[in-house]
Design an enzyme around this catalytic site. Structure first.
Site, PDB file in Angstrom:
ATOM      1  N   LYS A 173      -2.985   5.964  -5.442  1.00 20.69           N
ATOM      2  CA  LYS A 173      -1.578   6.333  -5.632  1.00 20.69           C
ATOM      3  C   LYS A 173      -0.808   5.164  -6.241  1.00 20.69           C
ATOM      4  CE  LYS A 173       2.110   6.243  -3.003  1.00 20.69           C
ATOM      5  NZ  LYS A 173       3.141   6.015  -4.040  1.00 20.69           N
ATOM      6  N   GLY A 226       1.680  -4.381  -1.747  1.00 19.77           N
ATOM      7  CA  GLY A 226       3.083  -3.983  -1.637  1.00 19.77           C
ATOM      8  C   GLY A 226       3.807  -4.894  -0.668  1.00 19.77           C
ATOM      9  N   THR A 230       5.655  -2.701   4.795  1.00 25.25           N
ATOM     10  CA  THR A 230       4.799  -1.533   4.553  1.00 25.25           C
ATOM     11  C   THR A 230       3.366  -1.849   4.979  1.00 25.25           C
ATOM     12  OG1 THR A 230       6.127  -1.206   2.558  1.00 25.25           O
ATOM     13  CG2 THR A 230       4.260   0.250   2.835  1.00 25.25           C
ATOM     14  N   GLU A 248      -2.475  -6.973   0.342  1.00 24.84           N
ATOM     15  CA  GLU A 248      -1.879  -8.007  -0.517  1.00 24.84           C
ATOM     16  C   GLU A 248      -0.375  -7.814  -0.446  1.00 24.84           C
ATOM     17  OE1 GLU A 248      -3.626 -10.322  -1.860  1.00 24.84           O
ATOM     18  OE2 GLU A 248      -5.548  -9.428  -1.333  1.00 24.84           O
ATOM     19  N   CYS A 282       4.838 -11.017  -7.452  1.00 26.37           N
ATOM     20  CA  CYS A 282       4.610 -11.579  -6.114  1.00 26.37           C
ATOM     21  C   CYS A 282       4.322 -13.076  -6.179  1.00 26.37           C
ATOM     22  CB  CYS A 282       3.463 -10.857  -5.434  1.00 26.37           C
ATOM     23  SG  CYS A 282       1.977 -10.877  -6.449  1.00 26.37           S
ATOM     24  N   GLU A 384      11.865 -12.678   1.303  1.00 23.65           N
ATOM     25  CA  GLU A 384      11.528 -12.399  -0.098  1.00 23.65           C
ATOM     26  C   GLU A 384      12.661 -11.597  -0.749  1.00 23.65           C
ATOM     27  OE1 GLU A 384       8.492  -9.413  -0.986  1.00 23.65           O
ATOM     28  OE2 GLU A 384       7.600 -10.781  -2.436  1.00 23.65           O
TER      29      GLU A 384
HETATM   30  P1  NAD Z   1       6.241  -1.083  -1.167  1.00 24.68           P
HETATM   31  O1  NAD Z   1       5.574  -1.628   0.037  1.00 24.68           O
HETATM   32  O2  NAD Z   1       7.553  -0.429  -1.021  1.00 24.68           O
HETATM   33  O3  NAD Z   1       5.306   0.011  -1.876  1.00 24.68           O
HETATM   34  C1  NAD Z   1       4.005  -0.289  -2.336  1.00 24.68           C
HETATM   35  C2  NAD Z   1       3.193   0.991  -2.401  1.00 24.68           C
HETATM   36  O4  NAD Z   1       3.035   1.484  -1.079  1.00 24.68           O
HETATM   37  C3  NAD Z   1       3.870   2.122  -3.199  1.00 24.68           C
HETATM   38  O5  NAD Z   1       2.886   2.856  -3.882  1.00 24.68           O
HETATM   39  C4  NAD Z   1       4.488   2.961  -2.097  1.00 24.68           C
HETATM   40  O6  NAD Z   1       4.669   4.305  -2.472  1.00 24.68           O
HETATM   41  C5  NAD Z   1       3.446   2.838  -1.002  1.00 24.68           C
HETATM   42  N1  NAD Z   1       3.934   3.083   0.350  1.00 24.68           N
HETATM   43  C6  NAD Z   1       5.191   2.891   0.827  1.00 24.68           C
HETATM   44  N2  NAD Z   1       5.245   3.277   2.121  1.00 24.68           N
HETATM   45  C7  NAD Z   1       3.999   3.682   2.472  1.00 24.68           C
HETATM   46  C8  NAD Z   1       3.425   4.183   3.668  1.00 24.68           C
HETATM   47  N3  NAD Z   1       4.155   4.364   4.766  1.00 24.68           N
HETATM   48  N4  NAD Z   1       2.114   4.486   3.663  1.00 24.68           N
HETATM   49  C9  NAD Z   1       1.362   4.316   2.553  1.00 24.68           C
HETATM   50  N5  NAD Z   1       1.856   3.878   1.380  1.00 24.68           N
HETATM   51  C10 NAD Z   1       3.156   3.551   1.343  1.00 24.68           C
HETATM   52  O7  NAD Z   1       6.293  -2.279  -2.206  1.00 24.68           O
HETATM   53  P2  NAD Z   1       6.956  -2.286  -3.649  1.00 24.68           P
HETATM   54  O8  NAD Z   1       8.427  -2.365  -3.487  1.00 24.68           O
HETATM   55  O9  NAD Z   1       6.363  -1.196  -4.470  1.00 24.68           O
HETATM   56  O10 NAD Z   1       6.393  -3.658  -4.237  1.00 24.68           O
HETATM   57  C11 NAD Z   1       7.003  -4.894  -4.063  1.00 24.68           C
HETATM   58  C12 NAD Z   1       6.285  -5.704  -3.006  1.00 24.68           C
HETATM   59  O11 NAD Z   1       4.915  -5.842  -3.353  1.00 24.68           O
HETATM   60  C13 NAD Z   1       6.821  -7.111  -2.888  1.00 24.68           C
HETATM   61  O12 NAD Z   1       6.913  -7.448  -1.534  1.00 24.68           O
HETATM   62  C14 NAD Z   1       5.738  -7.956  -3.566  1.00 24.68           C
HETATM   63  O13 NAD Z   1       5.671  -9.290  -3.151  1.00 24.68           O
HETATM   64  C15 NAD Z   1       4.516  -7.201  -3.198  1.00 24.68           C
HETATM   65  N6  NAD Z   1       3.421  -7.512  -4.108  1.00 24.68           N
HETATM   66  C16 NAD Z   1       2.375  -8.256  -3.638  1.00 24.68           C
HETATM   67  C17 NAD Z   1       1.322  -8.591  -4.488  1.00 24.68           C
HETATM   68  C18 NAD Z   1       0.140  -9.400  -4.008  1.00 24.68           C
HETATM   69  O14 NAD Z   1      -0.860  -9.435  -4.698  1.00 24.68           O
HETATM   70  N7  NAD Z   1       0.214 -10.046  -2.858  1.00 24.68           N
HETATM   71  C19 NAD Z   1       1.352  -8.159  -5.813  1.00 24.68           C
HETATM   72  C20 NAD Z   1       2.443  -7.417  -6.255  1.00 24.68           C
HETATM   73  C21 NAD Z   1       3.471  -7.084  -5.388  1.00 24.68           C
END
Ligand code: NAD
Length: 483
Positions: A173, A226, A230, A248, A282, A384
């Site tokens: 997804k 993400g 989450t 991650e 990130c 963050e």
């Molecule tokens: P998010 O956690 O809101 O969403 C990430 C993904 O998870 C999306 O596809 C979302 O639909 C899904 N999701 C949300 N709630 C969920 C649930 N309850 N169950 C299953 N899936 C769910 O994050 P975002 O706003 O899309 O991304 C930004 C974040 O991602 C920032 O905190 C950033 O630092 C982090 N990030 C980390 C890395 C890494 O490699 N460590 C890389 C890129 C982004």
């Protein structure tokens, strides 16, 4: 109006309940397509398709996997412009970023793990005169991959390709903010000959479609990138079901600058590491720590450069900085800018809403901001923000620098700027992050372990780490001597 679909069993299908929501271009405020609001019924269909494909894919030869994954890489390259424009319209990121970084990297992910499939090997352990143990590395079966919006196709493929390369079927997804390139990947996979059901792409909200992936009993591993909150929620569901997990998560990365660095190059790179993709990577540095001796000079030089960074229409090939991902995220970033002022921070430049002329007048734009005077424990130095907002903090000496750098609960990536070799090794050893870049940033070798510690996640991606994550190790012990 384009209605996106789910990709299940090699076919594009509507969501079972025929519900959709808007996909908004954040640079213009326009609705550009409708996204399926999938739920557990769609996930169940995807799992059924994956079950049908699973045995045959798990038993496919390495040559077959290599050829298909490599072909997908070629097709991504050949569709670079279409994919790049889709990425930019979904996210508001500068088109040059999509063309030069996001989409080429997605192709590299396929190419890299295609060859990894051909080279991956397992161990054997000999017991002299008695027995031989060998380790089988078998596919887990059906795995779930959930990715964020900041580097959409880049991070989506970073997960799904090692899963496919090791013989798993995948339910994936993308983020609801960046659905289009993952949607387009379906037809590319068909064109490359990926058998139906091996990769299933489900669109929708995290709390519905995403959570249904995490909950499904047949999906035995979850690879998630993400936010930290989450990630914690996903872990609370997946851990009691004993699913394998790779998480991650977020970061609050320190950039540690010593007076003995290559100053000119450092200033250039700090602009990149702080404001690339509007600070929505990130790995971006957001806590800039500077040795006292050069603090004032650095501050003044940085302000001069950052003032030149003016966001603009991301579809303009000259644009270096586009919009943020959404109005909602813009509101979050602006609330941190207000908080930084309340916490006693001094705004040195930017931090205001920005309205470009023309079609982007309703976009989610903000001028990049620099703060000083915020304590290491202030919320703006601990939480963050994930936008173009950085803080400057001076330090006295190496010990002080390490203490400030390690103050965060996150532990993803640090950068270190020094020409002193001993110091580079010494400080790298003491930084509590999964990645340290010395005199560079985002210099990536896909074989290296990638990921963070503490609130930045659990596990590592990349190279053999990813190939191991997506396989179950089974030891086979064969006795050939007296017991
Ligand atoms: P998010 O956690 O809101 O969403 C990430 C993904 O998870 C999306 O596809 C979302 O639909 C899904 N999701 C949300 N709630 C969920 C649930 N309850 N169950 C299953 N899936 C769910 O994050 P975002 O706003 O899309 O991304 C930004 C974040 O991602 C920032 O905190 C950033 O630092 C982090 N990030 C980390 C890395 C890494 O490699 N460590 C890389 C890129 C982004």
């Amino acid at each position: 109006m384009l209605y996106l679909k789910n990709f299940i069993g090699g076919t594009y299908v509507d969501p079972v309940e025929k519900k959709y929501f808007d996909n908004v271009n954040p640079a213009t405020g326009e609705i550009i397509s409708k996204i399926p609001a999938s739920n557990e019924k769609d996930i169940a269909l995807a799992v059924d398709a994956a079950i049908k494909a699973q045995e045959s894919w798990a038993n496919s030869t390495l040559e077959v996997r290599f050829a298909i994954l490599n072909k997908i890489a070629e097709l991504i390259d050949s569709k670079l412009n279409d994919l790049a424009i889709a990425e930019t319209r979904d996210t508001g990121k500068a088109i040059r970023h999509s063309q030069q970084i996001d989409i080429p990297r997605a192709a590299s992910n396929f190419r890299f793990f295609a060859t990894a499939a051909m080279q991956f090997a397992s161990d054997s352990h000999e017991m002299p005169g008695k027995a031989i143990n060998y380790t089988l590395r078998q596919p887990i079966g059906i795995v779930g991959c959930i990715s964020p919006w900041n580097l959409p196709l880049y991070l989506f493929t970073w997960k799904i390709v090692p899963a496919l390369a090791t013989g798993n079927c995948v339910i994936a997804k993308p983020s609801e903010f960046s659905p289009t390139t993952a949607y387009l990947l379906g037809e590319i996979c068909n064109e490359a000959g990926l058998p139906p059901g091996v990769l299933n792409i489900i669109q929708g909200y995290g709390h519905e479609a995403g959570e249904a992936i995490v909950m499904h009993p047949t999906i035995k591993a979850i690879s998630f990138t993400g936010g930290t909150k989450t990630g914690a929620h996903i872990a609370s569901i997946a851990a009691p079901k004993f699913k394998k997990m790779s998480l991650e998560l977020g970061g609050k990365n320190p950039c540690v600058i010593f007076a003995d660095c290559d100053y000119k190059e450092m200033v250039k790179q700090v602009i990149r590491l702080a404001f690339s993709n509007s600070g929505q990577i990130c790995l971006c540095g957001s806590r800039i720590l500077i040795e006292n001796k050069i603090y004032e000079q650095f501050k003044n030089d940085l302000i001069l450069e950052v003032k030149k960074l003016i966001p603009s229409d991301p579809e303009n090939p000259e644009s270096k900085m586009g919009s943020l991902i959404s109005q909602q995220h813009l509101n979050k970033v602006m609330s941190y800018i207000e908080l930084a002022k309340e916490e006693g921070g001094k705004l040195l430049c930017g931090g205001t809403l920005f309205k470009p002329d023309g079609r982007c007048a309703n976009g989610a734009f903000v001028m990049p901001a620099i703060f000083e005077g915020l304590g290491p424990d202030s919320r703006c130095n601990m939480e963050e923000i994930f936008g173009p907002v950085i803080t400057l903090q001076p330090f006295e000496n190496e010990e002080d620098a390490i203490r400030l750098a390690n103050r965060s609960n996150y532990g993803l990536a640090a950068t270190l700027w020094t020409q002193n070799l001993n110091r580079a090794h010494r400080v790298s050893q003491q930084l509590k992050t999964g990645i340290v870049w010395v005199n560079c940033w985002l210099l990536r070798d896909l074989r290296t372990p990638f990921g963070g510690m503490n609130d930045s996640g659990v596990g590592r991606e990349g190279g053999w780490e990813a190939m191991r994550f997506f396989t179950e190790a089974k030891n086979v012990c064969i006795n050939f001597g007296p017991l």
